[in-house]
Design a protein around this motif. Structure first.
Motif, PDB file in Angstrom:
ATOM      1  N   HIS A 117      26.926  14.291 -50.445  1.00 48.70           N
ATOM      2  CA  HIS A 117      26.743  15.660 -50.923  1.00 48.70           C
ATOM      3  C   HIS A 117      28.000  16.452 -50.541  1.00 48.70           C
ATOM      4  O   HIS A 117      28.548  16.261 -49.452  1.00 48.70           O
ATOM      5  CB  HIS A 117      25.547  16.324 -50.241  1.00 48.70           C
ATOM      6  CG  HIS A 117      24.259  15.585 -50.370  1.00 48.70           C
ATOM      7  ND1 HIS A 117      24.002  14.415 -49.674  1.00 48.70           N
ATOM      8  CD2 HIS A 117      23.145  15.851 -51.083  1.00 48.70           C
ATOM      9  CE1 HIS A 117      22.773  14.003 -49.974  1.00 48.70           C
ATOM     10  NE2 HIS A 117      22.232  14.854 -50.822  1.00 48.70           N
ATOM     11  N   GLY A 118      28.431  17.354 -51.407  1.00 50.99           N
ATOM     12  CA  GLY A 118      29.575  18.197 -51.066  1.00 50.99           C
ATOM     13  C   GLY A 118      29.331  18.973 -49.785  1.00 50.99           C
ATOM     14  O   GLY A 118      30.217  19.085 -48.930  1.00 50.99           O
ATOM     15  N   PHE A 119      28.123  19.485 -49.618  1.00 52.11           N
ATOM     16  CA  PHE A 119      27.842  20.278 -48.428  1.00 52.11           C
ATOM     17  C   PHE A 119      27.706  19.425 -47.176  1.00 52.11           C
ATOM     18  O   PHE A 119      27.905  19.927 -46.072  1.00 52.11           O
ATOM     19  CB  PHE A 119      26.635  21.188 -48.639  1.00 52.11           C
ATOM     20  CG  PHE A 119      26.977  22.369 -49.497  1.00 52.11           C
ATOM     21  CD1 PHE A 119      27.830  23.353 -49.032  1.00 52.11           C
ATOM     22  CD2 PHE A 119      26.476  22.493 -50.790  1.00 52.11           C
ATOM     23  CE1 PHE A 119      28.180  24.435 -49.822  1.00 52.11           C
ATOM     24  CE2 PHE A 119      26.819  23.574 -51.588  1.00 52.11           C
ATOM     25  CZ  PHE A 119      27.673  24.546 -51.106  1.00 52.11           C
ATOM     26  N   LEU A 120      27.399  18.129 -47.320  1.00 53.91           N
ATOM     27  CA  LEU A 120      27.484  17.234 -46.165  1.00 53.91           C
ATOM     28  C   LEU A 120      28.936  17.153 -45.713  1.00 53.91           C
ATOM     29  O   LEU A 120      29.237  17.297 -44.519  1.00 53.91           O
ATOM     30  CB  LEU A 120      26.962  15.834 -46.519  1.00 53.91           C
ATOM     31  CG  LEU A 120      27.299  14.716 -45.524  1.00 53.91           C
ATOM     32  CD1 LEU A 120      26.794  15.030 -44.131  1.00 53.91           C
ATOM     33  CD2 LEU A 120      26.754  13.389 -46.019  1.00 53.91           C
ATOM     34  N   THR A 121      29.829  16.959 -46.661  1.00 55.16           N
ATOM     35  CA  THR A 121      31.253  16.891 -46.350  1.00 55.16           C
ATOM     36  C   THR A 121      31.709  18.181 -45.664  1.00 55.16           C
ATOM     37  O   THR A 121      32.341  18.144 -44.605  1.00 55.16           O
ATOM     38  CB  THR A 121      32.062  16.647 -47.639  1.00 55.16           C
ATOM     39  OG1 THR A 121      31.562  15.473 -48.290  1.00 55.16           O
ATOM     40  CG2 THR A 121      33.533  16.471 -47.349  1.00 55.16           C
ATOM     41  N   ALA A 122      31.358  19.325 -46.232  1.00 51.70           N
ATOM     42  CA  ALA A 122      31.764  20.619 -45.657  1.00 51.70           C
ATOM     43  C   ALA A 122      31.154  20.827 -44.271  1.00 51.70           C
ATOM     44  O   ALA A 122      31.794  21.421 -43.396  1.00 51.70           O
ATOM     45  CB  ALA A 122      31.368  21.759 -46.587  1.00 51.70           C
ATOM     46  N   SER A 123      29.936  20.335 -44.067  1.00 50.19           N
ATOM     47  CA  SER A 123      29.271  20.545 -42.767  1.00 50.19           C
ATOM     48  C   SER A 123      29.972  19.801 -41.640  1.00 50.19           C
ATOM     49  O   SER A 123      29.739  20.109 -40.468  1.00 50.19           O
ATOM     50  CB  SER A 123      27.800  20.127 -42.840  1.00 50.19           C
ATOM     51  OG  SER A 123      27.669  18.715 -42.854  1.00 50.19           O
ATOM     52  N   LEU A 124      30.833  18.848 -41.966  1.00 44.76           N
ATOM     53  CA  LEU A 124      31.558  18.096 -40.941  1.00 44.76           C
ATOM     54  C   LEU A 124      32.827  18.803 -40.478  1.00 44.76           C
ATOM     55  O   LEU A 124      33.476  18.360 -39.523  1.00 44.76           O
ATOM     56  CB  LEU A 124      31.886  16.696 -41.462  1.00 44.76           C
ATOM     57  CG  LEU A 124      30.664  15.822 -41.727  1.00 44.76           C
ATOM     58  CD1 LEU A 124      31.069  14.530 -42.406  1.00 44.76           C
ATOM     59  CD2 LEU A 124      29.900  15.561 -40.442  1.00 44.76           C
ATOM     60  N   ILE A 125      33.189  19.910 -41.121  1.00 47.26           N
ATOM     61  CA  ILE A 125      34.412  20.634 -40.743  1.00 47.26           C
ATOM     62  C   ILE A 125      34.419  21.008 -39.258  1.00 47.26           C
ATOM     63  O   ILE A 125      35.389  20.705 -38.564  1.00 47.26           O
ATOM     64  CB  ILE A 125      34.641  21.857 -41.653  1.00 47.26           C
ATOM     65  CG1 ILE A 125      35.043  21.383 -43.061  1.00 47.26           C
ATOM     66  CG2 ILE A 125      35.702  22.789 -41.076  1.00 47.26           C
ATOM     67  CD1 ILE A 125      35.119  22.498 -44.095  1.00 47.26           C
ATOM     68  N   PRO A 126      33.388  21.640 -38.705  1.00 47.44           N
ATOM     69  CA  PRO A 126      33.439  21.984 -37.274  1.00 47.44           C
ATOM     70  C   PRO A 126      33.581  20.754 -36.371  1.00 47.44           C
ATOM     71  O   PRO A 126      34.366  20.764 -35.424  1.00 47.44           O
ATOM     72  CB  PRO A 126      32.120  22.720 -37.025  1.00 47.44           C
ATOM     73  CG  PRO A 126      31.727  23.257 -38.363  1.00 47.44           C
ATOM     74  CD  PRO A 126      32.199  22.211 -39.348  1.00 47.44           C
ATOM     75  N   LEU A 127      32.847  19.697 -36.671  1.00 47.08           N
ATOM     76  CA  LEU A 127      32.931  18.471 -35.865  1.00 47.08           C
ATOM     77  C   LEU A 127      34.344  17.898 -35.881  1.00 47.08           C
ATOM     78  O   LEU A 127      34.901  17.557 -34.835  1.00 47.08           O
ATOM     79  CB  LEU A 127      31.947  17.423 -36.402  1.00 47.08           C
ATOM     80  CG  LEU A 127      32.101  16.027 -35.801  1.00 47.08           C
ATOM     81  CD1 LEU A 127      31.598  16.012 -34.370  1.00 47.08           C
ATOM     82  CD2 LEU A 127      31.379  15.005 -36.649  1.00 47.08           C
ATOM     83  N   LEU A 128      34.932  17.795 -37.060  1.00 49.20           N
ATOM     84  CA  LEU A 128      36.274  17.218 -37.174  1.00 49.20           C
ATOM     85  C   LEU A 128      37.330  18.141 -36.571  1.00 49.20           C
ATOM     86  O   LEU A 128      38.232  17.690 -35.862  1.00 49.20           O
ATOM     87  CB  LEU A 128      36.583  16.897 -38.633  1.00 49.20           C
ATOM     88  CG  LEU A 128      35.689  15.809 -39.255  1.00 49.20           C
ATOM     89  CD1 LEU A 128      35.926  15.724 -40.751  1.00 49.20           C
ATOM     90  CD2 LEU A 128      35.900  14.471 -38.582  1.00 49.20           C
ATOM     91  N   ASN A 129      37.220  19.441 -36.837  1.00 50.34           N
ATOM     92  CA  ASN A 129      38.237  20.374 -36.343  1.00 50.34           C
ATOM     93  C   ASN A 129      38.259  20.486 -34.825  1.00 50.34           C
ATOM     94  O   ASN A 129      39.321  20.704 -34.236  1.00 50.34           O
ATOM     95  CB  ASN A 129      38.058  21.753 -36.971  1.00 50.34           C
ATOM     96  CG  ASN A 129      38.563  21.802 -38.397  1.00 50.34           C
ATOM     97  OD1 ASN A 129      39.105  20.832 -38.921  1.00 50.34           O
ATOM     98  ND2 ASN A 129      38.391  22.941 -39.038  1.00 50.34           N
TER      99      ASN A 129
END
Length: 152
Positions: free
Chosen positions: A62-74
């Motif tokens: 899901h696009g929003f799954l991808t976006a939800s990983l931004i804080p974890l990755l950053n």
């Protein structure tokens, strides 16, 4: 990982902060996100049908799954010291140029666009976060991510 004092963050404005490690997007993650959000569209969950009928020949995140990983990755790219809290303040812009196939790896590329002192306690940082797909020509996601830092 860049470690920087909050008061020195502005010195990194208009520069690439760095990249996170690669993270694999598993079918199990996609299933869990579908269950959490109620989005059970077949392009995310039906592996056999996706192989036959989807343009990617695979299930996709899901696009929003991808976006939800931004804080974890950053948080694996930058460590800001001199704060008591980091608040995910939102997004200014969000785009999904390419789909993330199940099993693909993504990573975050962070660029600091702006730093604004809101008041004595809060500083707002604007990052351009690009989620790259290993081996892909286009990124999975490009977003202006806002982080509010609360001074300690």
């Amino acid at each position: 990982m860049l470690t920087v004092q909050l008061d020195d963050l502005t010195h990194h404005k208009n520069s690439v902060i760095g990249h996170s490690p690669w993270k694999t997007i598993s079918q199990e993650m996609i299933q869990a996100f579908a269950d959490a959000t109620g989005d059970h569209q077949w392009i995310h969950l039906d592996v056999e049908r996706a192989r036959r009928e989807s343009p990617w020949k695979s299930t996709v995140a899901h696009g929003f799954l991808t976006a939800s990983l931004i804080p974890l990755l950053n948080q694996q790219v930058i460590n800001v010291r001199g704060k008591s809290a980091s608040i995910n303040y939102g997004l200014n812009k969000l785009r999904f140029p390419a789909a993330v196939k199940a099993g693909a790896q993504i990573r975050s590329k962070m660029e600091l666009l702006d730093v604004t002192r809101v008041d004595e306690q809060r500083t707002l940082a604007t990052y351009r976060t690009t989620l790259e797909i290993r081996g892909g020509e286009k990124p999975a996601c490009v977003a202006e991510h806002l982080a509010m830092y609360v001074r300690s």
